[in-house]
Design an enzyme around this catalytic site. Structure first.
Site, PDB file in Angstrom:
ATOM      1  N   TRP A  66      75.084   6.417 -66.032  1.00 20.04           N
ATOM      2  CA  TRP A  66      76.337   7.065 -66.443  1.00 20.04           C
ATOM      3  C   TRP A  66      77.436   6.065 -66.768  1.00 20.04           C
ATOM      4  CZ3 TRP A  66      75.646  11.431 -68.506  1.00 20.04           C
ATOM      5  CH2 TRP A  66      74.672  12.299 -68.026  1.00 20.04           C
ATOM      6  N   ASP A 136      84.573   7.332 -62.051  1.00 17.98           N
ATOM      7  CA  ASP A 136      83.849   8.582 -62.319  1.00 17.98           C
ATOM      8  C   ASP A 136      83.265   9.035 -60.989  1.00 17.98           C
ATOM      9  OD1 ASP A 136      82.047  10.574 -62.952  1.00 17.98           O
ATOM     10  OD2 ASP A 136      80.864   9.385 -64.366  1.00 17.98           O
ATOM     11  N   LYS A 160      78.862  19.716 -59.881  1.00 19.58           N
ATOM     12  CA  LYS A 160      78.047  19.283 -58.743  1.00 19.58           C
ATOM     13  C   LYS A 160      78.617  19.839 -57.443  1.00 19.58           C
ATOM     14  CE  LYS A 160      75.850  16.252 -61.459  1.00 19.58           C
ATOM     15  NZ  LYS A 160      75.967  16.144 -62.877  1.00 19.58           N
TER      16      LYS A 160
HETATM   17  N1  PMP Z   1      79.072  11.165 -64.795  1.00 21.11           N
HETATM   18  C1  PMP Z   1      78.190  11.436 -63.819  1.00 21.11           C
HETATM   19  C2  PMP Z   1      78.222  10.620 -62.575  1.00 21.11           C
HETATM   20  C3  PMP Z   1      77.270  12.477 -63.982  1.00 21.11           C
HETATM   21  O1  PMP Z   1      76.391  12.764 -63.012  1.00 21.11           O
HETATM   22  C4  PMP Z   1      77.284  13.240 -65.172  1.00 21.11           C
HETATM   23  C5  PMP Z   1      76.375  14.412 -65.408  1.00 21.11           C
HETATM   24  N2  PMP Z   1      75.349  14.616 -64.602  1.00 21.11           N
HETATM   25  C6  PMP Z   1      78.194  12.894 -66.163  1.00 21.11           C
HETATM   26  C7  PMP Z   1      79.088  11.872 -65.936  1.00 21.11           C
HETATM   27  C8  PMP Z   1      78.244  13.628 -67.471  1.00 21.11           C
HETATM   28  O2  PMP Z   1      78.783  14.860 -67.249  1.00 21.11           O
HETATM   29  P1  PMP Z   1      78.737  16.043 -68.307  1.00 21.11           P
HETATM   30  O3  PMP Z   1      77.337  16.502 -68.418  1.00 21.11           O
HETATM   31  O4  PMP Z   1      79.661  17.047 -67.703  1.00 21.11           O
HETATM   32  O5  PMP Z   1      79.268  15.495 -69.587  1.00 21.11           O
END
Ligand code: PMP
Length: 329
Positions: A66, A136, A160
């Site tokens: 990520w 994040d 989450k």
């Molecule tokens: N950052 C993290 C730590 C994630 O786990 C996720 C999605 N699982 C995201 C960003 C991306 O999020 P989204 O699918 O809402 O764009």
């Protein structure tokens, strides 16, 4: 669900949710809480669009999929400096003494919990006072105490720990608002969102209503301290089961940064055994435990122990693991 977002009834719902969040995290008064759409991925762009223009460059601490995606997105809007050398596998967080920070960075960015690889920071990075820290926290938000004052921006997608997908919480220090690039789309603009109390366009009202209920639930269940205690107990159950299996279950992540939310593991060997893992997933499903398959990029098994998962449910998984070990070792 059909309530107008301009009605005072809805206004109260949103305000209560934000105030409860402020209380839960003890958010200082010089921080704004914004609710935006576009998920975590939207924030990969928003963070850069709103902050990278200050010096044109930003530091990215890449410890998993990520943060790597966030860095790639930001590189469209400025110069991205990778603080860490490239690695073949994300299984650790190098100690900060080895980091190559750029003193001219507009901000330092990291992902507190890498959801795919199960790598969670065991420290808050130290940055110079003039460089904001951006985190994040999508997959470990409200699962452990944080000192908001150490951060410039914290963001987290709801899906989450705080509700269904559809809204993203952004906690931003006031003085960082208004530094966006000229080309920033209105929908990703922190200043416009703040000026409009996150009501610039129609927000996902029902999702925000549910999120507000989750904040109340967390308050009733011991607040952040309660969630943190639970997360520690749940993850310990699974890691202990892994560690006591003589290598039958294998978690590649360095013990000091093993995630309390996402526990990735292989079965049979460090590289995994497809047949055994398939059998394990089928047994789990028959036992009512679904979606234990690891992310497609890393394979294997991943137990996600978000706040809503109970200790009893986690024990059920540990019991299944133990049975499976006894029958297949
Ligand atoms: N950052 C993290 C730590 C994630 O786990 C996720 C999605 N699982 C995201 C960003 C991306 O999020 P989204 O699918 O809402 O764009």
């Amino acid at each position: 669900m059909e309530m107008s977002h301009r009605s005072s009834t809805y206004g109260k719902i949103q305000e209560t949710a934000i105030n409860d969040l402020r209380e839960l995290l003890n958010i200082p008064s010089n921080y704004k809480v914004l609710l935006m759409q576009g998920g975590g991925t939207g924030q990969f762009a928003a963070v850069a669009l709103n902050l990278i223009g200050v010096t044109g460059t930003a530091d990215y601490v890449i410890t998993g999929s990520w943060s790597a995606k966030a860095a790639k997105e930001a590189a469209q809007y400025g110069k991205v400096n990778a603080v860490l050398p490239k690695v073949a596998k994300y299984i650790s967080v190098p100690r900060q003494s080895s980091w190559q920070l750029d003193p001219k960075a507009s901000y330092v960015y990291y992902c507190d919990n890498e959801t795919v690889e199960g790598v969670e920071f065991d420290f808050v990075p130290e940055v110079p006072a003039s460089v904001p820290l951006v985190a994040d926290m999508s997959s470990n938000f409200l699962s452990r105490p944080i000192d908001v004052a150490k951060f410039g921006v914290i963001f987290a997608g709801a899906q989450k720990n705080i509700g269904p997908a559809g809204t993203t919480v952004i906690i931003v220090r006031e003085d960082l608002i208004g530094k966006h690039l000229k080309s920033t789309p209105s929908i990703l603009n922190f200043e416009l969102m703040d000026k409009n109390s996150s009501l610039m366009n129609t927000p996902p009202t029902f999702i925000i209503y549910v999120m507000g209920l989750v904040f109340k639930w967390i308050k009733r269940n011991g607040g952040i301290a309660g969630m943190s205690k639970l997360a520690n107990a749940k993850s310990k159950l699974i890691y202990d089961t892994i560690d006591k299996s003589n290598g039958f279950f294998y978690c590649p992540v360095d013990p000091n940064v093993r995630s309390h939310m996402n526990v990735p593991f292989r079965i049979g060997s460090a590289a995994g055994n497809d047949a055994l893992e398939k059998e394990f997933l089928a047994k789990a499903e028959a036992d009512g435990m679904i979606q234990l398959k690891g992310h497609r990029s890393v394979g294997g098994i991943r137990a996600s122990l978000y706040n809503a998962v109970t200790l009893a449910e986690t024990q059920q998984l540990a019991n299944l693991m133990l049975d499976f070990y006894k029958n297949n070792k």
